[in-house]
Write a protein that holds these residues in place. Structure first.
Motif, PDB file in Angstrom:
ATOM      1  N   ARG A 175       0.846  -1.203   0.000  1.00 49.14           N
ATOM      2  CA  ARG A 175       0.000   0.000   0.000  1.00 49.14           C
ATOM      3  C   ARG A 175       0.873   1.241   0.000  1.00 49.14           C
ATOM      4  O   ARG A 175       1.589   1.477  -0.952  1.00 49.14           O
ATOM      5  CB  ARG A 175      -1.001  -0.038   1.140  1.00 49.14           C
ATOM      6  CG  ARG A 175      -2.022  -1.137   0.975  1.00 49.14           C
ATOM      7  CD  ARG A 175      -3.129  -1.049   1.964  1.00 49.14           C
ATOM      8  NE  ARG A 175      -4.058  -2.150   1.738  1.00 49.14           N
ATOM      9  CZ  ARG A 175      -4.862  -2.595   2.638  1.00 49.14           C
ATOM     10  NH1 ARG A 175      -4.902  -2.037   3.838  1.00 49.14           N
ATOM     11  NH2 ARG A 175      -5.679  -3.586   2.359  1.00 49.14           N
ATOM     12  N   ASN A 176       0.837   2.035   1.059  1.00 42.86           N
ATOM     13  CA  ASN A 176       1.618   3.270   1.106  1.00 42.86           C
ATOM     14  C   ASN A 176       2.995   3.093   1.739  1.00 42.86           C
ATOM     15  O   ASN A 176       3.725   4.063   1.909  1.00 42.86           O
ATOM     16  CB  ASN A 176       0.852   4.356   1.872  1.00 42.86           C
ATOM     17  CG  ASN A 176      -0.405   4.765   1.159  1.00 42.86           C
ATOM     18  OD1 ASN A 176      -0.473   4.724  -0.067  1.00 42.86           O
ATOM     19  ND2 ASN A 176      -1.413   5.151   1.908  1.00 42.86           N
ATOM     20  N   LEU A 177       3.340   1.886   2.113  1.00 46.25           N
ATOM     21  CA  LEU A 177       4.618   1.612   2.762  1.00 46.25           C
ATOM     22  C   LEU A 177       5.628   1.089   1.742  1.00 46.25           C
ATOM     23  O   LEU A 177       5.391   0.059   1.108  1.00 46.25           O
ATOM     24  CB  LEU A 177       4.437   0.581   3.880  1.00 46.25           C
ATOM     25  CG  LEU A 177       5.691   0.156   4.633  1.00 46.25           C
ATOM     26  CD1 LEU A 177       6.293   1.337   5.386  1.00 46.25           C
ATOM     27  CD2 LEU A 177       5.349  -0.973   5.588  1.00 46.25           C
ATOM     28  N   GLU A 178       6.715   1.796   1.572  1.00 44.57           N
ATOM     29  CA  GLU A 178       7.775   1.387   0.643  1.00 44.57           C
ATOM     30  C   GLU A 178       8.962   0.884   1.462  1.00 44.57           C
ATOM     31  O   GLU A 178       9.562   1.631   2.229  1.00 44.57           O
ATOM     32  CB  GLU A 178       8.212   2.577  -0.220  1.00 44.57           C
ATOM     33  CG  GLU A 178       9.301   2.245  -1.207  1.00 44.57           C
ATOM     34  CD  GLU A 178       8.791   1.486  -2.434  1.00 44.57           C
ATOM     35  OE1 GLU A 178       9.567   0.691  -3.001  1.00 44.57           O
ATOM     36  OE2 GLU A 178       7.636   1.701  -2.825  1.00 44.57           O
ATOM     37  N   LEU A 179       9.281  -0.405   1.322  1.00 41.16           N
ATOM     38  CA  LEU A 179      10.419  -0.999   2.011  1.00 41.16           C
ATOM     39  C   LEU A 179      11.581  -1.120   1.037  1.00 41.16           C
ATOM     40  O   LEU A 179      11.398  -1.524  -0.107  1.00 41.16           O
ATOM     41  CB  LEU A 179      10.058  -2.382   2.557  1.00 41.16           C
ATOM     42  CG  LEU A 179       8.888  -2.432   3.538  1.00 41.16           C
ATOM     43  CD1 LEU A 179       8.574  -3.863   3.926  1.00 41.16           C
ATOM     44  CD2 LEU A 179       9.166  -1.583   4.759  1.00 41.16           C
ATOM     45  N   VAL A 180      12.787  -0.785   1.506  1.00 37.44           N
ATOM     46  CA  VAL A 180      13.952  -0.819   0.614  1.00 37.44           C
ATOM     47  C   VAL A 180      14.417  -2.244   0.350  1.00 37.44           C
ATOM     48  O   VAL A 180      15.125  -2.501  -0.616  1.00 37.44           O
ATOM     49  CB  VAL A 180      15.119   0.029   1.166  1.00 37.44           C
ATOM     50  CG1 VAL A 180      14.727   1.493   1.237  1.00 37.44           C
ATOM     51  CG2 VAL A 180      15.590  -0.482   2.513  1.00 37.44           C
ATOM     52  N   ASN A 181      14.054  -3.159   1.247  1.00 34.35           N
ATOM     53  CA  ASN A 181      14.342  -4.587   1.036  1.00 34.35           C
ATOM     54  C   ASN A 181      13.236  -5.373   1.740  1.00 34.35           C
ATOM     55  O   ASN A 181      12.258  -4.794   2.190  1.00 34.35           O
ATOM     56  CB  ASN A 181      15.748  -4.957   1.536  1.00 34.35           C
ATOM     57  CG  ASN A 181      15.945  -4.675   3.009  1.00 34.35           C
ATOM     58  OD1 ASN A 181      15.141  -5.048   3.850  1.00 34.35           O
ATOM     59  ND2 ASN A 181      17.042  -3.997   3.320  1.00 34.35           N
ATOM     60  N   ARG A 182      13.373  -6.676   1.825  1.00 30.73           N
ATOM     61  CA  ARG A 182      12.303  -7.506   2.386  1.00 30.73           C
ATOM     62  C   ARG A 182      12.703  -8.128   3.720  1.00 30.73           C
ATOM     63  O   ARG A 182      12.149  -9.139   4.136  1.00 30.73           O
ATOM     64  CB  ARG A 182      11.924  -8.584   1.367  1.00 30.73           C
ATOM     65  CG  ARG A 182      11.350  -7.932   0.114  1.00 30.73           C
ATOM     66  CD  ARG A 182      11.279  -8.872  -1.050  1.00 30.73           C
ATOM     67  NE  ARG A 182      10.893  -8.115  -2.246  1.00 30.73           N
ATOM     68  CZ  ARG A 182       9.943  -8.490  -3.067  1.00 30.73           C
ATOM     69  NH1 ARG A 182       9.288  -9.606  -2.864  1.00 30.73           N
ATOM     70  NH2 ARG A 182       9.655  -7.745  -4.111  1.00 30.73           N
ATOM     71  N   ILE A 183      13.651  -7.482   4.384  1.00 30.92           N
ATOM     72  CA  ILE A 183      14.108  -7.965   5.684  1.00 30.92           C
ATOM     73  C   ILE A 183      13.310  -7.253   6.770  1.00 30.92           C
ATOM     74  O   ILE A 183      13.262  -6.031   6.820  1.00 30.92           O
ATOM     75  CB  ILE A 183      15.614  -7.718   5.867  1.00 30.92           C
ATOM     76  CG1 ILE A 183      16.397  -8.449   4.773  1.00 30.92           C
ATOM     77  CG2 ILE A 183      16.060  -8.174   7.260  1.00 30.92           C
ATOM     78  CD1 ILE A 183      17.864  -8.119   4.732  1.00 30.92           C
ATOM     79  N   VAL A 184      12.686  -8.045   7.647  1.00 33.42           N
ATOM     80  CA  VAL A 184      11.865  -7.514   8.728  1.00 33.42           C
ATOM     81  C   VAL A 184      12.365  -8.107  10.045  1.00 33.42           C
ATOM     82  O   VAL A 184      12.563  -9.314  10.146  1.00 33.42           O
ATOM     83  CB  VAL A 184      10.379  -7.879   8.517  1.00 33.42           C
ATOM     84  CG1 VAL A 184       9.528  -7.430   9.692  1.00 33.42           C
ATOM     85  CG2 VAL A 184       9.868  -7.291   7.209  1.00 33.42           C
ATOM     86  N   VAL A 185      12.575  -7.237  11.037  1.00 33.08           N
ATOM     87  CA  VAL A 185      12.942  -7.697  12.376  1.00 33.08           C
ATOM     88  C   VAL A 185      11.646  -7.940  13.139  1.00 33.08           C
ATOM     89  O   VAL A 185      10.847  -7.017  13.337  1.00 33.08           O
ATOM     90  CB  VAL A 185      13.812  -6.666  13.117  1.00 33.08           C
ATOM     91  CG1 VAL A 185      14.148  -7.165  14.521  1.00 33.08           C
ATOM     92  CG2 VAL A 185      15.095  -6.380  12.335  1.00 33.08           C
ATOM     93  N   ALA A 186      11.433  -9.172  13.528  1.00 30.74           N
ATOM     94  CA  ALA A 186      10.208  -9.561  14.223  1.00 30.74           C
ATOM     95  C   ALA A 186      10.191  -9.006  15.646  1.00 30.74           C
ATOM     96  O   ALA A 186      11.244  -8.739  16.231  1.00 30.74           O
ATOM     97  CB  ALA A 186      10.106 -11.083  14.268  1.00 30.74           C
ATOM     98  N   PRO A 187       8.998  -8.832  16.226  1.00 31.04           N
ATOM     99  CA  PRO A 187       8.926  -8.342  17.608  1.00 31.04           C
ATOM    100  C   PRO A 187       9.494  -9.367  18.579  1.00 31.04           C
ATOM    101  O   PRO A 187       9.378 -10.571  18.358  1.00 31.04           O
ATOM    102  CB  PRO A 187       7.431  -8.132  17.834  1.00 31.04           C
ATOM    103  CG  PRO A 187       6.757  -8.980  16.826  1.00 31.04           C
ATOM    104  CD  PRO A 187       7.689  -9.088  15.656  1.00 31.04           C
TER     105      PRO A 187
END
Length: 94
Positions: free
Chosen positions: A13-25
């Motif tokens: 949607r309106n969120l642009e991520l520079v890569n697909r790496i996400v730090v989980a909670p």
């Protein structure tokens, strides 16, 4: 050979991520009376500069009784709100 998409940008949607790496909670059990502290600033700040595109904070209780342990972060009064705002304001710069 297939090319990995891990380092490709991703738009949600309106969120642009520079890569697909996400730090989980992660529950860190380091809050003081529900308030984030300098410990959180250092921990989350380190993760913020890791290169991951998205960083999520730990589970956050909306009432003091809703915390899983005495060391859980809360967001249920002015003190917890102020403490979290201080940490997030600094971390968001990175």
């Amino acid at each position: 050979m297939l090319k990995s998409s891990l380092f490709e940008p991703l738009r949600i949607r309106n969120l642009e991520l520079v890569n697909r790496i996400v730090v989980a909670p992660m529950c860190q059990y380091s809050a003081q009376d529900g308030c984030m502290s300098d410990w959180h600033l250092i921990h989350l700040g380190h993760l913020a500069i890791s290169g991951a595109a998205l960083l999520t904070i730990e589970a956050t209780a909306v009432t003091a009784d809703g915390r899983i342990t005495y060391g859980d972060v809360g967001l249920y009064n002015d003190a917890t709100e102020s403490a979290m705002a201080k940490v997030l304001e600094s971390v968001r710069r990175w």
